[in-house]
Design a protein around this motif. Structure first.
Motif, short mmCIF file in Angstrom:
data_model
loop_
_atom_site.label_atom_id
_atom_site.label_comp_id
_atom_site.label_asym_id
_atom_site.label_seq_id
_atom_site.Cartn_x
_atom_site.Cartn_y
_atom_site.Cartn_z
N ALA A 249 -59.51 -27.58 -33.56
CA ALA A 249 -58.99 -26.45 -34.35
C ALA A 249 -60.13 -25.67 -34.99
N GLU A 250 -61.14 -26.39 -35.45
CA GLU A 250 -62.30 -25.72 -36.06
C GLU A 250 -63.03 -24.88 -35.03
N SER A 251 -63.16 -25.42 -33.82
CA SER A 251 -63.84 -24.67 -32.75
C SER A 251 -63.05 -23.42 -32.37
N GLU A 252 -61.72 -23.56 -32.27
CA GLU A 252 -60.87 -22.42 -31.94
C GLU A 252 -60.94 -21.36 -33.05
N LEU A 253 -60.97 -21.82 -34.29
CA LEU A 253 -61.05 -20.89 -35.42
C LEU A 253 -62.35 -20.10 -35.38
N GLN A 254 -63.43 -20.77 -35.07
CA GLN A 254 -64.73 -20.09 -34.97
C GLN A 254 -64.71 -19.03 -33.86
N MET A 255 -64.07 -19.36 -32.74
CA MET A 255 -63.98 -18.40 -31.64
C MET A 255 -63.16 -17.18 -32.05
N ILE A 256 -62.07 -17.42 -32.79
CA ILE A 256 -61.23 -16.30 -33.24
C ILE A 256 -62.01 -15.41 -34.20
N VAL A 257 -62.75 -16.04 -35.12
CA VAL A 257 -63.56 -15.27 -36.07
C VAL A 257 -64.60 -14.43 -35.33
N ASP B 133 -53.37 -24.41 -40.07
CA ASP B 133 -53.37 -25.64 -39.27
C ASP B 133 -54.58 -26.50 -39.61
N PHE B 134 -55.72 -25.84 -39.74
CA PHE B 134 -56.96 -26.55 -40.07
C PHE B 134 -56.86 -27.20 -41.45
N ALA B 135 -56.32 -26.44 -42.42
CA ALA B 135 -56.18 -26.97 -43.78
C ALA B 135 -55.22 -28.16 -43.81
N GLY B 136 -54.12 -28.03 -43.04
CA GLY B 136 -53.15 -29.13 -42.99
C GLY B 136 -53.74 -30.39 -42.39
N ARG B 137 -54.50 -30.22 -41.32
CA ARG B 137 -55.13 -31.38 -40.68
C ARG B 137 -56.22 -31.97 -41.58
N SER B 138 -56.89 -31.13 -42.33
CA SER B 138 -57.91 -31.63 -43.25
C SER B 138 -57.29 -32.52 -44.32
N ILE B 139 -56.13 -32.07 -44.84
CA ILE B 139 -55.42 -32.88 -45.84
C ILE B 139 -54.94 -34.18 -45.21
N GLN B 140 -54.44 -34.08 -43.97
CA GLN B 140 -53.98 -35.27 -43.26
C GLN B 140 -55.12 -36.26 -43.06
N ILE B 141 -56.30 -35.74 -42.73
CA ILE B 141 -57.48 -36.59 -42.56
C ILE B 141 -57.83 -37.29 -43.87
N GLU B 142 -57.79 -36.55 -44.97
CA GLU B 142 -58.10 -37.14 -46.28
C GLU B 142 -57.11 -38.26 -46.62
N ASN B 143 -55.82 -37.99 -46.36
CA ASN B 143 -54.81 -39.01 -46.64
C ASN B 143 -55.00 -40.25 -45.75
N ARG C 90 -56.17 -11.62 -36.30
CA ARG C 90 -56.13 -12.00 -37.71
C ARG C 90 -54.94 -12.92 -38.00
N GLU C 91 -53.82 -12.66 -37.32
CA GLU C 91 -52.66 -13.54 -37.46
C GLU C 91 -52.97 -14.93 -36.91
N GLU C 92 -53.64 -14.92 -35.74
CA GLU C 92 -54.05 -16.21 -35.16
C GLU C 92 -55.00 -16.95 -36.10
N LYS C 93 -55.88 -16.16 -36.73
CA LYS C 93 -56.84 -16.76 -37.66
C LYS C 93 -56.11 -17.38 -38.85
N ASP C 94 -55.12 -16.66 -39.39
CA ASP C 94 -54.36 -17.19 -40.53
C ASP C 94 -53.63 -18.48 -40.14
N ASP C 95 -52.99 -18.44 -38.96
CA ASP C 95 -52.26 -19.64 -38.50
C ASP C 95 -53.22 -20.81 -38.29
N LYS C 96 -54.36 -20.51 -37.68
CA LYS C 96 -55.31 -21.58 -37.38
C LYS C 96 -55.92 -22.14 -38.67
#
Length: 251
Positions: free
Chosen positions: A73-81, A120-130, A111-117
């Motif tokens: 997800a991080e890689s895809e986000l970087q590509m979108i940016v 998604d990235f933030a959600g997975r980050s929280i999941q990783i922390e948990n 930009r919509e894809e970026k917001d969604d990603k």
């Protein structure tokens, strides 16, 4: 008829009584070992440790999967940016009106894809922390369980080893006592001991039947003894055999 087909001397009878006491003592020690195993609940504790290991393994598998998805997800986000930056850098002077409209639409979509990603990235980050916290808790619980199991096993093994030493010592005493007796007598005694839970020698006890008549019963199985058995026991001073349980009745 009801007596043994051999006669035991007083010394031999005392030796057999001693052997029986020691045999019953060994039996008691073995039962204590079994009771201790139940008391210490080692099987349940080991199962608890295995269950905790399985839970830890499953959480680590989920963690590795989510971690991989987070990296993707991080890689895809970087590509979108990068795509957004590239589109924003294009000068309107270099492109036609139609292309400019397409560019604007692409920017909105990206930009919509970026917001969604990002969500998604933030959600997975929280999941990783948990998951990381859950794994730490699992490992701590597992370490505590394993330590408790190890301590209880050591305590249990110390008790069992002590009882085994006692059993070994008593068994040696029985072996020494048997060496002074006739082999056939010992063989019959041991065979009966195996079938009667170690209790071979017993006594006759006076009791009353349903009609209040005086009777003698075998203490081991509570069966009434025939009068002939009692006569042989009293007159000859020999050992009678209970017709019900087969144990040897001494006077």
């Amino acid at each position: 008829m009801f007596s043994l087909d051999f006669v035991l001397k007083e010394k031999e009878l005392e030796a057999l009584k001693s052997i029986q006491e020691k045999t019953l003592e060994i039996q008691s020690l073995e039962e204590e070992k079994q009771h201790k195993a139940v008391e210490f609940r080692l099987a349940q504790r080991r199962r608890s440790a295995r269950d905790e290991e399985q839970r830890l393994k499953r959480r680590e598998e989920v963690y590795n999967r989510v971690k991989k998805e987070l990296i993707e997800a991080e890689s895809e986000l970087q590509m979108i940016v990068q795509d957004i930056e590239r589109l924003e850098s294009m000068s309107s002077e270099d492109i036609s009106h139609r292309v400019a409209q397409e560019l604007a639409e692409s920017l909105i979509q990206k930009r919509e894809e970026k917001d969604d990603k990002e969500k998604d990235f933030a959600g997975r980050s929280i999941q990783i922390e948990n998951l990381e916290k859950s794994i730490r808790d699992n490992r701590e619980r597992l370490a505590n369980i394993e330590e408790a199991v190890a301590n209880r096993e050591k305590e249990f093994n110390d008790i069992v080893n002590q009882k085994d030493e006692n059993i070994k010592s008593i068994s040696k005493e029985i072996e020494d006592s048997c060496s002074d007796l006739d082999e056939k007598v010992v063989a019959r005694f041991i065979d009966l001991a195996k079938r009667s839970k170690g209790l071979v020698l017993t006594e006759a006890r006076k009791d009353k039947d349903f009609e209040d008549n005086i009777v003698f019963i075998c203490v081991a199985c509570n069966s009434a003894l025939p009068s002939l058995c009692l006569e042989e026991l009293e007159e000859k001073g020999c050992i009678c055999v209970c017709s019900n349980c087969g144990r040897w009745i001494t006077n």
